[in-house]
Design a protein around this motif. Structure first.
Motif, PDB file in Angstrom:
ATOM      1  N   MET A  34       0.832  -1.210   0.000  1.00  0.00           N
ATOM      2  CA  MET A  34       0.000   0.000   0.000  1.00  0.00           C
ATOM      3  C   MET A  34       0.864   1.257   0.000  1.00  0.00           C
ATOM      4  SD  MET A  34      -3.028  -1.135   2.591  1.00  0.00           S
ATOM      5  CE  MET A  34      -3.922  -2.664   2.295  1.00  0.00           C
ATOM      6  N   LEU A  35       1.809   1.311   0.938  1.00  0.00           N
ATOM      7  CA  LEU A  35       2.598   2.548   1.041  1.00  0.00           C
ATOM      8  C   LEU A  35       3.622   2.633  -0.084  1.00  0.00           C
ATOM      9  CD1 LEU A  35       3.081   3.023   4.886  1.00  0.00           C
ATOM     10  CD2 LEU A  35       1.154   3.631   3.422  1.00  0.00           C
ATOM     11  N   GLY A  36       4.197   1.490  -0.482  1.00  0.00           N
ATOM     12  CA  GLY A  36       5.133   1.504  -1.609  1.00  0.00           C
ATOM     13  C   GLY A  36       4.458   2.009  -2.873  1.00  0.00           C
ATOM     14  N   SER A  37       3.212   1.651  -3.068  1.00  0.00           N
ATOM     15  CA  SER A  37       2.484   2.086  -4.271  1.00  0.00           C
ATOM     16  C   SER A  37       2.239   3.586  -4.264  1.00  0.00           C
ATOM     17  CB  SER A  37       1.143   1.350  -4.370  1.00  0.00           C
ATOM     18  OG  SER A  37       1.361  -0.026  -4.562  1.00  0.00           O
ATOM     19  N   LEU A  38       1.965   4.135  -3.083  1.00  0.00           N
ATOM     20  CA  LEU A  38       1.643   5.574  -2.988  1.00  0.00           C
ATOM     21  C   LEU A  38       2.888   6.456  -2.889  1.00  0.00           C
ATOM     22  CD1 LEU A  38      -1.368   5.726  -0.507  1.00  0.00           C
ATOM     23  CD2 LEU A  38      -1.407   5.863  -3.003  1.00  0.00           C
ATOM     24  N   ALA A  39       4.043   5.813  -2.744  1.00  0.00           N
ATOM     25  CA  ALA A  39       5.276   6.590  -2.527  1.00  0.00           C
ATOM     26  C   ALA A  39       5.810   7.156  -3.837  1.00  0.00           C
ATOM     27  CB  ALA A  39       6.331   5.687  -1.886  1.00  0.00           C
ATOM     28  N   GLU A  40       6.725   8.101  -3.683  1.00  0.00           N
ATOM     29  CA  GLU A  40       7.499   8.573  -4.834  1.00  0.00           C
ATOM     30  C   GLU A  40       8.797   7.804  -4.839  1.00  0.00           C
ATOM     31  OE1 GLU A  40       7.779  12.847  -4.695  1.00  0.00           O
ATOM     32  OE2 GLU A  40       5.589  13.004  -4.549  1.00  0.00           O
ATOM     33  N   GLY A  41       9.092   7.147  -5.950  1.00  0.00           N
ATOM     34  CA  GLY A  41      10.331   6.374  -6.048  1.00  0.00           C
ATOM     35  C   GLY A  41      10.069   4.877  -5.998  1.00  0.00           C
ATOM     36  N   THR A  42      11.158   4.120  -5.909  1.00  0.00           N
ATOM     37  CA  THR A  42      11.076   2.661  -6.009  1.00  0.00           C
ATOM     38  C   THR A  42      11.330   2.030  -4.646  1.00  0.00           C
ATOM     39  OG1 THR A  42      11.898   2.851  -8.259  1.00  0.00           O
ATOM     40  CG2 THR A  42      12.018   0.684  -7.252  1.00  0.00           C
ATOM     41  N   THR A  43      10.377   1.221  -4.198  1.00  0.00           N
ATOM     42  CA  THR A  43      10.489   0.534  -2.911  1.00  0.00           C
ATOM     43  C   THR A  43      10.859  -0.930  -3.146  1.00  0.00           C
ATOM     44  OG1 THR A  43       8.930   1.998  -1.778  1.00  0.00           O
ATOM     45  CG2 THR A  43       9.106  -0.249  -0.915  1.00  0.00           C
ATOM     46  N   HIS A  44      11.889  -1.394  -2.451  1.00  0.00           N
ATOM     47  CA  HIS A  44      12.287  -2.805  -2.539  1.00  0.00           C
ATOM     48  C   HIS A  44      11.805  -3.499  -1.278  1.00  0.00           C
ATOM     49  CE1 HIS A  44      15.164  -2.343  -5.957  1.00  0.00           C
ATOM     50  NE2 HIS A  44      15.058  -1.085  -5.572  1.00  0.00           N
ATOM     51  N   VAL A  45      11.066  -4.590  -1.456  1.00  0.00           N
ATOM     52  CA  VAL A  45      10.565  -5.341  -0.305  1.00  0.00           C
ATOM     53  C   VAL A  45      11.195  -6.729  -0.337  1.00  0.00           C
ATOM     54  CG1 VAL A  45       8.500  -6.205   0.883  1.00  0.00           C
ATOM     55  CG2 VAL A  45       8.345  -4.129  -0.529  1.00  0.00           C
ATOM     56  N   SER A  46      11.697  -7.193   0.830  1.00  0.00           N
ATOM     57  CA  SER A  46      12.138  -8.593   0.921  1.00  0.00           C
ATOM     58  C   SER A  46      11.378  -9.249   2.062  1.00  0.00           C
ATOM     59  CB  SER A  46      13.647  -8.663   1.149  1.00  0.00           C
ATOM     60  OG  SER A  46      13.975  -7.963   2.319  1.00  0.00           O
ATOM     61  N   GLY A  47      11.258 -10.563   1.991  1.00  0.00           N
ATOM     62  CA  GLY A  47      10.512 -11.298   3.026  1.00  0.00           C
ATOM     63  C   GLY A  47       9.005 -11.174   2.884  1.00  0.00           C
ATOM     64  N   PHE A  48       8.552 -10.655   1.726  1.00  0.00           N
ATOM     65  CA  PHE A  48       7.114 -10.464   1.491  1.00  0.00           C
ATOM     66  C   PHE A  48       6.383 -11.801   1.589  1.00  0.00           C
ATOM     67  CE2 PHE A  48       3.509 -10.230  -1.519  1.00  0.00           C
ATOM     68  CZ  PHE A  48       2.826  -9.143  -0.994  1.00  0.00           C
ATOM     69  N   LEU A  49       5.204 -11.768   2.190  1.00  0.00           N
ATOM     70  CA  LEU A  49       4.404 -12.980   2.354  1.00  0.00           C
ATOM     71  C   LEU A  49       3.722 -13.337   1.034  1.00  0.00           C
ATOM     72  CD1 LEU A  49       2.945 -15.161   4.058  1.00  0.00           C
ATOM     73  CD2 LEU A  49       1.206 -13.428   4.548  1.00  0.00           C
ATOM     74  N   GLU A  50       4.215 -14.407   0.406  1.00  0.00           N
ATOM     75  CA  GLU A  50       3.598 -14.855  -0.859  1.00  0.00           C
ATOM     76  C   GLU A  50       2.434 -15.774  -0.518  1.00  0.00           C
ATOM     77  OE1 GLU A  50       5.129 -14.648  -4.217  1.00  0.00           O
ATOM     78  OE2 GLU A  50       7.034 -13.699  -3.694  1.00  0.00           O
ATOM     79  N   ALA A  51       1.373 -15.192  -0.018  1.00  0.00           N
ATOM     80  CA  ALA A  51       0.182 -15.965   0.361  1.00  0.00           C
ATOM     81  C   ALA A  51      -1.045 -15.208  -0.134  1.00  0.00           C
ATOM     82  CB  ALA A  51       0.139 -16.133   1.877  1.00  0.00           C
ATOM     83  N   GLU A  52      -2.168 -15.914  -0.217  1.00  0.00           N
ATOM     84  CA  GLU A  52      -3.316 -15.340  -0.930  1.00  0.00           C
ATOM     85  C   GLU A  52      -3.733 -13.964  -0.423  1.00  0.00           C
ATOM     86  OE1 GLU A  52      -6.326 -18.390  -0.798  1.00  0.00           O
ATOM     87  OE2 GLU A  52      -5.092 -19.728  -2.025  1.00  0.00           O
ATOM     88  N   ASP A  53      -3.739 -13.747   0.901  1.00  0.00           N
ATOM     89  CA  ASP A  53      -4.223 -12.457   1.411  1.00  0.00           C
ATOM     90  C   ASP A  53      -3.361 -11.295   0.925  1.00  0.00           C
ATOM     91  OD1 ASP A  53      -6.266 -13.677   2.740  1.00  0.00           O
ATOM     92  OD2 ASP A  53      -5.736 -12.904   4.732  1.00  0.00           O
ATOM     93  N   ALA A  54      -2.051 -11.417   1.106  1.00  0.00           N
ATOM     94  CA  ALA A  54      -1.164 -10.318   0.709  1.00  0.00           C
ATOM     95  C   ALA A  54      -1.136 -10.185  -0.812  1.00  0.00           C
ATOM     96  CB  ALA A  54       0.236 -10.563   1.262  1.00  0.00           C
ATOM     97  N   LEU A  55      -1.296 -11.324  -1.500  1.00  0.00           N
ATOM     98  CA  LEU A  55      -1.321 -11.256  -2.968  1.00  0.00           C
ATOM     99  C   LEU A  55      -2.609 -10.588  -3.464  1.00  0.00           C
ATOM    100  CD1 LEU A  55       0.290 -14.723  -3.827  1.00  0.00           C
ATOM    101  CD2 LEU A  55       1.343 -12.444  -4.069  1.00  0.00           C
TER     102      LEU A  55
END
Ligand code: S3P
Length: 438
Positions: A34-55
């Motif tokens: 949510m916040l990465g999408s609204l930010a200015e610039g490029t956000t790198h996320v690691s450890g993201f939960l690859e599960a249905e809810d977050a997806l």
């Protein structure tokens, strides 16, 4: 996607031993997108939960024009579009089973220039949404719901939001976060006071993205009209997923488990406090701060648990962990009493009833009350229980098998994929004799 026929079969007894890392934190994963999408610039996320809810959250932002790359498992590169860069989705945003997606997005979308529609699965479509639509309407949002106040939510864009000072009637991080996200696009100050502390990931992450958020006592506030600056996010392992093994290794004889890189934000550690009050042997090792969130490795060893009256102030700090805490209570000596937890009745299932039904089927004296449960620890038989399509009920009963006298079958387990797709693999690695029938 959802198949009622997925069943867990778990052989009785055994112990848990070894090390592992549970799935990424669900709450932090949602907020990173949510916040990465609204930010200015490029956000790198690691450890993201690859599960249905977050997806579901991720797909919603892609549908609103955000370019999100997924170069490797758990890694996202989010090309932020800025506070006013989201585009109208061309169809309803399907949020599946995820209450966090729906409630937080309702706030974020209420102040957009475009219309949007939020839908979910049968469980999400039953869950209460008035808790967010009522204060959002006070801010000037225009949102249609069913007559019962449930999804689908039709959010009408193009309305100017005004800041609001809101005293939440319940301790809910989703409501708090919804209003803070709405406040980003509102005129003036938005503040939310909570009747008891709830998880503060939204506040911490907003600050990480350079947004000014103030906390005075029980009130959090921000002013609309600012901007978010991209940053890197390391999502810790989810203490709510770790909880299954904290309980499993506590109740099973001869167990010792090390869970690595677990988020131990003090607004989430109620499960550790409650288990320790019951006599659990849990150590926090190598404590550190990662991107504004406290993280530690957790070592848990078998212990003799005893029943307690769970302090009500710990309830919001352990709100997702009660299914497996009820299993701990069933294995403890004496009586455990939970009160002040009526919120459990409006989770992915009515978790008081789902757990009482299953524990009774396994021969445990479990007495549900309107706001909690009384459980008398005792001998657990094997048997067949229904998870009611609720991921945490399914995983809790899988762990119960460690102390049952015969195998446990658990029906309707597909939704474990909403929060912890690697549960079965990690549980097996640590020694649980679990198999999956589809
Ligand atoms: C969450 C808040 C909690 C929790 C849910 C995730 C969040 O819900 O149960 O799993 O990420 O903000 P409530 O705010 O309804 O208590």
């Amino acid at each position: 996607m959802h198949s009622k026929s997925v069943q867990f079969q778990v052989a009785a007894g055994g112990s848990l031993k070894g090390e592992g890392r549970v799935a990424g934190d669900k709450s932090i994963s949602h907020r990173s997108v949510m916040l990465g999408s609204l930010a200015e610039g490029t956000t790198h996320v690691s450890g993201f939960l690859e599960a249905e809810d977050a997806l579901s959250t991720l797909a919603a932002f892609q549908a609103m024009g955000v370019d999100i790359e997924r170069p490797a498992t758990g890694q996202l590169i989010i090309h932020g579009v800025g506070m006013h860069g989201l585009q109208a989705p061309d169809k309803p945003l399907d949020l599946g089973n995820s209450g966090t997606s729906m409630r937080l997005l309702s706030g974020l979308l209420a102040g957009q220039a475009f219309d949007s529609v939020l839908v979910g699965d049968a469980s999400l479509s039953r869950r209460p949404m008035k808790r967010v639509t009522t204060p959002l309407r006070e801010m000037g949002a225009v949102i249609d719901t069913t007559e019962q106040g449930t999804a689908p939510l039709h959010i009408h864009g193009g309305h100017t939001l005004r800041g609001l000072h809101y005293a939440m009637p319940m301790a809910s991080a989703q409501v708090k976060s919804c209003l803070l996200l709405a406040g980003l696009h509102a005129e003036g100050e938005t503040s939310v006071s909570e009747p008891a502390p709830t998880r503060d990931h939204t506040e911490r992450m907003l600050q990480g993205f350079g947004y000014d958020v103030q906390r005075v006592g029980d009130t959090v506030s921000l002013r609309g009209g600012g901007k978010l600056t991209a940053c890197d996010i390391d999502v810790p392992a989810d203490i709510s997923s770790a909880a299954f093994f904290l309980v499993g290794a506590s109740i099973a004889a001869d167990s010792e488990v090390l869970l690595r890189h677990v988020g131990v934000n003090p607004t989430r550690t109620g499960v550790i406090d409650i288990l320790k009050l019951m006599g659990a042997d849990i150590e926090l090792l190598n404590g550190r701060l990662v991107g504004g969130e406290p993280v530690a490795d957790l070592r848990v060893r078998s212990a003799k648990l005893h029943g307690i009256a769970i302090p009500e102030n710990l309830v919001p700090l352990a709100i997702d962990e009660f299914p497996v805490l009820f299993v701990a209570a069933a294995c403890a000596e004496g009586e455990t009493v939970l009160t002040g937890a009526e919120e459990l009745r409006v989770k992915e299932s009515d978790r008081i009833q789902s757990m009482a039904d299953g524990l009774l089927a396994l021969g445990i004296d479990a007495r549900p009350t309107p706001d909690g449960m009384m459980i008398r620890g005792g001998r657990m038989t094997g048997g067949r229980v229904d998870s009611k399509g609720d991921h945490r009920i399914a995983m809790a009963f899988a762990i119960a098998a460690l102390r049952a006298s015969a195998a446990i079958q658990i029906d309707d387990c597909a939704n474990v994929n909403t929060s912890f797709p690697s549960f079965v693999a990690l549980a097996r690695h640590l020694g649980l004799a679990i198999s999956v029938l589809e």
